[in-house]
Design a protein around this motif. Structure first.
Motif, PDB file in Angstrom:
ATOM      1  N   UNK A 194     -83.479  64.047 105.448  1.00  0.00           N
ATOM      2  CA  UNK A 194     -83.531  65.226 106.288  1.00  0.00           C
ATOM      3  C   UNK A 194     -84.756  66.062 106.034  1.00  0.00           C
ATOM      4  N   UNK A 195     -84.873  67.143 106.766  1.00  0.00           N
ATOM      5  CA  UNK A 195     -85.987  68.060 106.585  1.00  0.00           C
ATOM      6  C   UNK A 195     -85.896  68.756 105.239  1.00  0.00           C
ATOM      7  N   UNK A 196     -87.037  68.959 104.633  1.00  0.00           N
ATOM      8  CA  UNK A 196     -87.113  69.702 103.386  1.00  0.00           C
ATOM      9  C   UNK A 196     -88.112  70.833 103.556  1.00  0.00           C
ATOM     10  N   UNK A 197     -87.654  72.036 103.389  1.00  0.00           N
ATOM     11  CA  UNK A 197     -88.537  73.220 103.421  1.00  0.00           C
ATOM     12  C   UNK A 197     -89.519  73.135 102.267  1.00  0.00           C
ATOM     13  N   UNK A 198     -90.795  73.444 102.571  1.00  0.00           N
ATOM     14  CA  UNK A 198     -91.832  73.400 101.547  1.00  0.00           C
ATOM     15  C   UNK A 198     -92.392  74.790 101.267  1.00  0.00           C
ATOM     16  N   UNK A 199     -92.822  75.503 102.321  1.00  0.00           N
ATOM     17  CA  UNK A 199     -93.529  76.748 102.057  1.00  0.00           C
ATOM     18  C   UNK A 199     -93.534  77.647 103.274  1.00  0.00           C
ATOM     19  N   UNK A 200     -93.727  78.940 103.019  1.00  0.00           N
ATOM     20  CA  UNK A 200     -93.736  80.002 104.028  1.00  0.00           C
ATOM     21  C   UNK A 200     -94.894  80.941 103.759  1.00  0.00           C
ATOM     22  N   UNK A 201     -95.487  81.444 104.838  1.00  0.00           N
ATOM     23  CA  UNK A 201     -96.495  82.485 104.695  1.00  0.00           C
ATOM     24  C   UNK A 201     -96.308  83.468 105.831  1.00  0.00           C
ATOM     25  N   UNK A 202     -96.327  84.749 105.515  1.00  0.00           N
ATOM     26  CA  UNK A 202     -96.175  85.770 106.534  1.00  0.00           C
ATOM     27  C   UNK A 202     -97.458  85.886 107.356  1.00  0.00           C
ATOM     28  N   UNK A 203     -97.357  86.639 108.470  1.00  0.00           N
ATOM     29  CA  UNK A 203     -98.487  86.743 109.378  1.00  0.00           C
ATOM     30  C   UNK A 203     -99.748  87.282 108.725  1.00  0.00           C
ATOM     31  N   UNK A 251     -86.368  76.735 106.360  1.00  0.00           N
ATOM     32  CA  UNK A 251     -86.027  75.918 107.531  1.00  0.00           C
ATOM     33  C   UNK A 251     -85.532  74.561 107.054  1.00  0.00           C
ATOM     34  N   UNK A 252     -84.359  74.168 107.526  1.00  0.00           N
ATOM     35  CA  UNK A 252     -83.804  72.874 107.155  1.00  0.00           C
ATOM     36  C   UNK A 252     -83.373  72.048 108.360  1.00  0.00           C
ATOM     37  N   UNK A 253     -83.449  72.624 109.546  1.00  0.00           N
ATOM     38  CA  UNK A 253     -83.124  71.883 110.764  1.00  0.00           C
ATOM     39  C   UNK A 253     -84.165  72.185 111.831  1.00  0.00           C
ATOM     40  N   UNK A 254     -84.399  71.244 112.703  1.00  0.00           N
ATOM     41  CA  UNK A 254     -85.404  71.431 113.743  1.00  0.00           C
ATOM     42  C   UNK A 254     -85.038  72.563 114.691  1.00  0.00           C
ATOM     43  N   UNK A 255     -83.751  72.810 114.853  1.00  0.00           N
ATOM     44  CA  UNK A 255     -83.313  73.852 115.770  1.00  0.00           C
ATOM     45  C   UNK A 255     -83.653  75.266 115.331  1.00  0.00           C
ATOM     46  N   UNK A 256     -84.070  75.399 114.082  1.00  0.00           N
ATOM     47  CA  UNK A 256     -84.378  76.731 113.579  1.00  0.00           C
ATOM     48  C   UNK A 256     -85.727  77.254 114.037  1.00  0.00           C
ATOM     49  N   UNK A 257     -86.602  76.387 114.491  1.00  0.00           N
ATOM     50  CA  UNK A 257     -87.942  76.793 114.890  1.00  0.00           C
ATOM     51  C   UNK A 257     -88.197  76.373 116.327  1.00  0.00           C
ATOM     52  N   UNK A 258     -88.890  77.260 117.015  1.00  0.00           N
ATOM     53  CA  UNK A 258     -89.188  76.978 118.420  1.00  0.00           C
ATOM     54  C   UNK A 258     -90.374  76.027 118.571  1.00  0.00           C
ATOM     55  N   UNK A 259     -91.335  76.135 117.642  1.00  0.00           N
ATOM     56  CA  UNK A 259     -92.561  75.351 117.783  1.00  0.00           C
ATOM     57  C   UNK A 259     -92.792  74.485 116.544  1.00  0.00           C
ATOM     58  N   UNK A 260     -93.140  73.235 116.802  1.00  0.00           N
ATOM     59  CA  UNK A 260     -93.407  72.271 115.749  1.00  0.00           C
ATOM     60  C   UNK A 260     -94.689  71.508 116.059  1.00  0.00           C
ATOM     61  N   UNK A 261     -95.403  71.148 115.037  1.00  0.00           N
ATOM     62  CA  UNK A 261     -96.517  70.233 115.205  1.00  0.00           C
ATOM     63  C   UNK A 261     -96.023  68.802 115.280  1.00  0.00           C
ATOM     64  N   UNK A 262     -96.952  67.888 115.471  1.00  0.00           N
ATOM     65  CA  UNK A 262     -96.584  66.475 115.617  1.00  0.00           C
ATOM     66  C   UNK A 262     -96.430  65.789 114.263  1.00  0.00           C
ATOM     67  N   UNK A 263     -96.893  66.426 113.214  1.00  0.00           N
ATOM     68  CA  UNK A 263     -96.731  65.894 111.872  1.00  0.00           C
ATOM     69  C   UNK A 263     -97.984  65.219 111.337  1.00  0.00           C
ATOM     70  N   UNK A 264     -98.121  65.238 110.032  1.00  0.00           N
ATOM     71  CA  UNK A 264     -99.209  64.548 109.335  1.00  0.00           C
ATOM     72  C   UNK A 264     -98.595  63.742 108.190  1.00  0.00           C
ATOM     73  N   UNK A 265     -98.892  62.471 108.151  1.00  0.00           N
ATOM     74  CA  UNK A 265     -98.311  61.607 107.126  1.00  0.00           C
ATOM     75  C   UNK A 265     -99.074  61.737 105.814  1.00  0.00           C
ATOM     76  N   UNK A 266     -98.328  61.946 104.764  1.00  0.00           N
ATOM     77  CA  UNK A 266     -98.879  61.962 103.405  1.00  0.00           C
ATOM     78  C   UNK A 266     -98.196  60.859 102.623  1.00  0.00           C
ATOM     79  N   UNK A 267     -98.999  59.980 102.043  1.00  0.00           N
ATOM     80  CA  UNK A 267     -98.468  58.875 101.253  1.00  0.00           C
ATOM     81  C   UNK A 267     -99.105  58.918  99.874  1.00  0.00           C
ATOM     82  N   UNK A 268     -98.263  58.977  98.851  1.00  0.00           N
ATOM     83  CA  UNK A 268     -98.740  59.047  97.471  1.00  0.00           C
ATOM     84  C   UNK A 268     -98.266  57.796  96.747  1.00  0.00           C
ATOM     85  N   UNK A 269     -99.210  57.044  96.232  1.00  0.00           N
ATOM     86  CA  UNK A 269     -98.882  55.810  95.526  1.00  0.00           C
ATOM     87  C   UNK A 269     -98.948  56.030  94.017  1.00  0.00           C
ATOM     88  N   UNK A 270     -98.115  55.294  93.319  1.00  0.00           N
ATOM     89  CA  UNK A 270     -98.057  55.451  91.854  1.00  0.00           C
ATOM     90  C   UNK A 270     -99.079  54.570  91.165  1.00  0.00           C
TER      91      UNK A 270
END
Length: 123
Positions: free
Chosen positions: A43-52, A104-123
């Motif tokens: 599921x969605x995981x909240x990461x960070x918030x910044x005010x205006x 934010x933990x569900x998509x319904x909580x926000x009106x606007x979303x970006x398309x996403x950026x994939x981050x892949x971290x290898x060990x």
């Protein structure tokens, strides 16, 4: 309103990446912004918030001390600097605006979303 993320990619564990999210059609300087991620099959995981005005920032415990959120209102852009990346940070990262709560933990909580950026971290 459009939100456009950039800056994703693949890095090794311990590496760094900076994500950007540029907004258009939004009263950006008065809009709080969030970063949220979703790992494959999870599921969605909240990461960070910044005010205006960038006076308030907030981080999930999982990234505190490693990630830093910032914004440039002149460029309508919010950033997420990610340092000391771990394999468990691998996910699609989204920016979001016009949300009903700081965390934010569900998509319904926000009106606007970006398309996403994939981050892949290898060990």
């Amino acid at each position: 309103v459009q939100l456009q993320e950039s800056g994703g990619g693949s890095v090794q564990s311990g590496g760094s990446l900076r994500l950007s999210c540029t907004a258009s059609g939004l009263s950006f300087s008065v809009s709080s912004m969030r970063w949220v991620r979703q790992a494959a099959g999870k599921g969605l995981e909240y990461i960070s918030f910044i005010s205006g005005g960038a006076y308030i920032t907030d981080y999930a415990d999982s990234v505190k001390g490693r990630f830093a959120i910032s914004r440039d209102n002149a460029k309508n852009t919010v950033y997420l600097q990610m340092n000391s990346l771990k394999p468990e940070d691998t996910a699609m990262y989204y920016c979001a605006a016009d949300c009903d709560a700081r965390v934010v933990v569900t998509t319904g909580q926000c009106r606007y979303w970006g398309q996403g950026a994939q981050v892949t971290v290898s060990s």
